[in-house]
Design an enzyme around this catalytic site. Structure first.
Site, PDB file in Angstrom:
ATOM      1  CB  CYS A  67     -25.889  32.290 -62.323  1.00 22.08           C
ATOM      2  SG  CYS A  67     -25.854  31.247 -63.809  1.00 22.08           S
ATOM      3  CG  ASP A 112     -24.429  35.408 -70.041  1.00 22.74           C
ATOM      4  OD1 ASP A 112     -23.896  34.415 -70.544  1.00 22.74           O
ATOM      5  OD2 ASP A 112     -24.864  35.425 -68.874  1.00 22.74           O
TER       6      ASP A 112
HETATM    7  C1  RUB Z   1     -24.246  31.604 -67.176  1.00 23.29           C
HETATM    8  C2  RUB Z   1     -24.198  32.999 -66.691  1.00 23.29           C
HETATM    9  C3  RUB Z   1     -22.856  33.492 -66.261  1.00 23.29           C
HETATM   10  C4  RUB Z   1     -22.208  34.273 -67.376  1.00 23.29           C
HETATM   11  C5  RUB Z   1     -20.751  34.607 -67.070  1.00 23.29           C
HETATM   12  O1  RUB Z   1     -25.485  31.279 -67.785  1.00 23.29           O
HETATM   13  O2  RUB Z   1     -25.148  33.746 -66.681  1.00 23.29           O
HETATM   14  O3  RUB Z   1     -22.943  34.314 -65.146  1.00 23.29           O
HETATM   15  O4  RUB Z   1     -22.246  33.491 -68.556  1.00 23.29           O
HETATM   16  O5  RUB Z   1     -19.925  33.462 -67.072  1.00 23.29           O
HETATM   17  P1  RUB Z   1     -25.664  29.853 -68.514  1.00 23.29           P
HETATM   18  P2  RUB Z   1     -18.321  33.596 -67.153  1.00 23.29           P
HETATM   19  O6  RUB Z   1     -25.411  28.792 -67.492  1.00 23.29           O
HETATM   20  O7  RUB Z   1     -27.079  29.858 -69.007  1.00 23.29           O
HETATM   21  O8  RUB Z   1     -24.668  29.784 -69.652  1.00 23.29           O
HETATM   22  O9  RUB Z   1     -17.892  34.602 -66.136  1.00 23.29           O
HETATM   23  O10 RUB Z   1     -17.838  32.203 -66.829  1.00 23.29           O
HETATM   24  O11 RUB Z   1     -17.964  34.018 -68.554  1.00 23.29           O
END
Ligand code: RUB
Length: 310
Positions: free
Chosen positions: A127, A194
């Site tokens: 992701c 998240d």
């Molecule tokens: C994004 C996702 C990311 C986390 C962490 O999912 O799973 O790994 O949100 O992001 P989506 P960060 O695209 O569905 O929002 O490290 O940038 O906070």
């Protein structure tokens, strides 16, 4: 269209994507909405603030950092004696302090993250996470290759591979199902988060749990890079973190799939026992050690009711 309504729409449609960006977009919308509010009535100002905050709070279910930031903003104007002008000033200042704190956290996470990456490393990721991308860029000279899983159905892994490539890292995209065939040549599996829960489990993009399980099987350590702002204190008091269920059309549009059903959970939960460490702004911790520390740090026993209220 009203800035808050537009931001809620952008978050729901994933035009604003990833926990950190979602929080940033939401806080910026609420501050702009407050500053644009021309009323001189404190009651009307507060009513609009609460309405906006609730709309943003509920824009994506599995996002504790969004909730934490909005709770902090609300708490900042809890004293009922403030004028509208004072509330505007307090809200802007609180948002700015929060942003500075997060930027500092992100920098520290990148430092700690870069430190655990060995020279000549081959890394698997899934992701898109700003914390992971920052750490990889910081450790660029030590990296041989980064394999980026696509993260079907919405392919946020392609954002990662593009950002890494742009910064000169040898980044390779692969379909999610190919991960187990290359995991054996990887030194580390790195993901964002998240939500960070009381028992040390981590919620992240769907597929993280199965990749983590495969990594455990092949002894490839899984590190989660996240700031402690993603910690959900309600999980200490038995509240289940909801997993967002998204539109099945993202998996297969209804014109092609007809009456066939499709399941589309956005996130999954990885057991703390599969996670080698959580890399946050405080350092590198075993998952449960970190949550014990946060429980004490936030003094949750005393303050949990006040802290959890929106
Ligand atoms: C994004 C996702 C990311 C986390 C962490 O999912 O799973 O790994 O949100 O992001 P989506 P960060 O695209 O569905 O929002 O490290 O940038 O906070």
């Amino acid at each position: 269209m009203d800035i808050v309504a537009k931001t809620v729409e952008d978050i729901k449609a994933l035009r604003i994507q990833g926990a950190s960006n979602i929080r940033k977009g939401a806080v910026s919308a609420i501050v702009t909405s407050c500053l644009r509010n021309n009323t001189s009535s404190e009651r009307i100002f507060r009513r609009k603030f609460i309405k906006d905050t609730r709309a943003l709070f509920n824009s994506r279910p599995t996002e504790p950092e969004l909730r934490t930031a909005l709770r902090i903003l609300k708490k900042s104007i809890s004293q009922k004696t403030h004028t509208v002008e004072e509330m505007k000033e307090i809200i802007s200042r609180t948002a700015q302090n929060y942003e500075n704190d997060r930027l500092e956290s992100l920098k520290r996470i990148a430092d700690y993250g870069a430190e655990i990456i060995p020279r000549g490393a081959t890394i698997l990721t899934h992701c898109h996470s700003s914390s992971v991308v920052n750490s990889l860029i910081k450790a660029k000279s030590k990296i041989r290759a980064v394999y980026c899983c696509e993260a079907r159905p919405l392919y946020q892994g392609r954002i990662t591979v593009a950002e890494l490539n742009k910064s000169g890292i040898n980044a390779i995209t692969l379909v999610d199902n190919a991960a187990s065939t290359i995991v054996k040549k990887c030194d580390l599996f790195l993901t964002g988060a998240d939500a960070l829960l009381a028992d040390g489990d981590v919620i992240n993009k769907i597929g993280t749990n199965q990749l983590s399980t495969v990594c455990k099987r092949y002894e490839v350590p899984h590190y989660v890079l996240t700031s402690t702002h993603k910690f959900e204190p309600a999980s200490f008091f038995g509240k289940e973190e909801p997993i967002e269920e998204r539109n099945p059309d993202e998996v297969w549009n209804k014109f092609e799939r007809g009456k066939i059903k499709a399941l589309n959970p956005a996130f999954d939960r990885t057991d703390s026992k599969y996670i080698e460490g959580i890399i946050c702004e405080l350092g590198v911790f075993a998952p449960q050690m970190l949550t014990d520390l946060l429980y004490k740090k936030l003094d949750l026993e005393k303050h949990h009711k006040e802290f959890l209220r929106l």
